[in-house]
Design a protein around this motif. Structure first.
Motif, PDB file in Angstrom:
ATOM      1  N   ARG A   1       0.835  -1.212   0.000  1.00 31.17           N
ATOM      2  CA  ARG A   1       0.000   0.000   0.000  1.00 31.17           C
ATOM      3  C   ARG A   1       0.864   1.253   0.000  1.00 31.17           C
ATOM      4  N   GLU A   2       1.961   1.247   0.744  1.00 30.44           N
ATOM      5  CA  GLU A   2       2.855   2.398   0.729  1.00 30.44           C
ATOM      6  C   GLU A   2       3.444   2.607  -0.661  1.00 30.44           C
ATOM      7  N   ALA A   3       3.766   1.503  -1.341  1.00 33.71           N
ATOM      8  CA  ALA A   3       4.399   1.600  -2.653  1.00 33.71           C
ATOM      9  C   ALA A   3       3.417   1.991  -3.742  1.00 33.71           C
ATOM     10  N   ASP A   4       2.173   1.534  -3.640  1.00 35.60           N
ATOM     11  CA  ASP A   4       1.156   1.819  -4.665  1.00 35.60           C
ATOM     12  C   ASP A   4      -0.197   2.017  -3.994  1.00 35.60           C
ATOM     13  N   PRO A   5      -0.575   3.244  -3.722  1.00 36.55           N
ATOM     14  CA  PRO A   5      -1.855   3.491  -3.062  1.00 36.55           C
ATOM     15  C   PRO A   5      -3.070   3.182  -3.923  1.00 36.55           C
ATOM     16  N   ALA A   6      -2.894   3.001  -5.241  1.00 37.77           N
ATOM     17  CA  ALA A   6      -4.037   2.874  -6.147  1.00 37.77           C
ATOM     18  C   ALA A   6      -4.429   1.430  -6.440  1.00 37.77           C
ATOM     19  N   ALA A   7      -3.483   0.517  -6.487  1.00 31.59           N
ATOM     20  CA  ALA A   7      -3.782  -0.864  -6.897  1.00 31.59           C
ATOM     21  C   ALA A   7      -4.623  -1.580  -5.857  1.00 31.59           C
ATOM     22  N   LEU A   8      -5.490  -2.486  -6.328  1.00 34.97           N
ATOM     23  CA  LEU A   8      -6.238  -3.350  -5.423  1.00 34.97           C
ATOM     24  C   LEU A   8      -5.290  -4.434  -4.909  1.00 34.97           C
ATOM     25  N   LEU A   9      -5.165  -4.546  -3.606  1.00 37.78           N
ATOM     26  CA  LEU A   9      -4.216  -5.474  -2.990  1.00 37.78           C
ATOM     27  C   LEU A   9      -4.940  -6.764  -2.644  1.00 37.78           C
ATOM     28  N   THR A  10      -4.421  -7.872  -3.171  1.00 33.39           N
ATOM     29  CA  THR A  10      -5.154  -9.130  -3.206  1.00 33.39           C
ATOM     30  C   THR A  10      -4.421 -10.232  -2.447  1.00 33.39           C
TER      31      THR A  10
END
Length: 380
Positions: free
Chosen positions: A191-200
């Motif tokens: 989340r810190e690295a990519d706030p936009a992607a859905l984390l699965t």
């Protein structure tokens, strides 16, 4: 490359049904991409970057049919990390370029897994530096593609109830070197690295009605609830959906209850790696294709009742590229036929079954429970 690609490791060469789908249009508005979009779904494949570069028939199917893709191997640790201090992004970068050029969304697979680690990992990683290795890898890889990814499989296959732990966690290198909080560390770093992607969180065996399937669903829900209680940024669950024909162990109501529990946690749901093994079917191609198609139809007609399912991907594009020939070979050494296109890139009955399931979902009644306000519609 010619369409009739040879099947390595199989004594009978490419096999094509005598009734692939003659005279049926599968492009444009008749494509899976379009029918999925009408049903508020994304559809796509796990793809091989070398095939995309060199095989025009393979590439054309992906361009025509997919609204989302995921790499088979190009974003795993082994592919990205030839040495501890060096990254190789050539294949991963080329895949993102292809996806963006064709307006196809890209899933990342994967940031943390117990398999496909480079050889240097076992020799060099230790309890003193594994935490740093994991965080640095995720920050470097997810950060490189920040804002350009649909989703990331942050942690893959962390549950193995047969290892005997009360929490159901797999006794993986990450568990041994980092500890039980490695999953939380991975998601927070992503989340810190990519706030936009859905984390699965991505897992296999969740669709099975067997005792092992029931145990895995229970352990997975326990883990996900624990993470959500700690405000760990988990956005989605990937249900891999590796089926075995004839399907006698589809979870049905149990799977729907599992997905309802995921919905209640605010999770999006992906059917992330679908295929149907025909290892136990007779040799007759038309029979195999019919039974495989029936299993696709039956599973999707059940799973797509859950409106939180927003993406369906098959693990591979065509039968020639399936990993099942190596992982689950048939006793008669015939090539498996688990996907929607045959080895000559002709659509099979399973293609029609998947398309019909998308259409059936479009015409179905609305879901019984209202979606919570935190739910994000699929990025079509």
């Amino acid at each position: 490359m010619a369409g009739a690609a040879m099947l390595s490791g199989c004594s009978h060469g490419p096999q094509t049904s005598t009734h692939p789908l003659p005279g049926i249009d599968v492009t444009g508005k008749a494509s899976l991409r379009e029918h999925a979009a009408n049903a508020r779904l994304l559809f796509g494949f796990a793809v091989n970057t070398a095939q995309l570069r060199s095989n025009r028939s393979y590439r054309a199917i992906v361009e025509q049919q997919a609204s989302i893709i995921v790499p088979e191997n190009a974003m795993k640790w082994r592919a990205l990390r030839p040495s501890m201090d060096r990254y190789d992004f050539e294949d991963a970068d080329s895949l993102l370029t292809f996806a963006e050029k064709n307006r196809i969304k890209l899933r990342g697979h994967n940031l943390c897994w117990h398999q496909s680690l480079p050889d240097w990992f076992a020799a060099s990683a230790n309890a003193a530096d594994a935490h740093r290795l994991l965080v640095d890898h995720i920050r470097t890889v997810a950060g490189r593609y920040a804002g350009r990814m649909h989703s990331w499989d942050v942690v893959n296959e962390a549950i193995n109830t047969r290892d005997g732990r009360a929490d159901g966690l797999r006794n993986s290198p990450w568990l041994r070197l980092v500890g039980t909080d490695y999953i939380e560390i991975a998601f927070r770093s992503a989340r810190e690295a990519d706030p936009a992607a859905l984390l699965t969180y991505n897992e296999y065996g969740l669709e099975s009605a067997s005792p092992d399937g029931a145990e895995k669903r229970a352990a997975t829900l326990q883990m996900l609830r624990r993470l959500k209680q700690r405000n760990v940024p988990v956005d989605a669950i990937g249900i891999q959906s590796h089926l075995h024909a004839p399907s006698t162990q589809g979870a049905g109501p149990e799977l729907l209850r599992f997905m309802a529990s995921c919905r209640e946690m605010g999770l999006e749901i992906f059917l992330s790696e679908m295929d149907v093994s025909d290892r136990d079917l007779s040799a007759a191609i038309d029979t195999r294709d019919r039974v495989v198609a029936e299993d696709y139809r039956g599973f999707l007609n059940t799973a797509l009742q859950e409106r939180r399912v927003t993406a369906v991907l098959t693990w591979g594009v065509d039968d020639a590229s399936t990993s099942l020939n190596a992982e689950q070979p048939r006793k008669d050494r015939l090539a498996q036929r688990p996907l929607l296109f045959d080895s000559r890139y002709q659509a099979k009955p399973s293609f029609a079954s998947v398309r019909d399931a998308f259409d059936a979902r479009l015409g179905a009644a609305p879901a019984r429970a209202a979606a919570p306000s935190t739910f994000r519609l699929p990025r079509l």
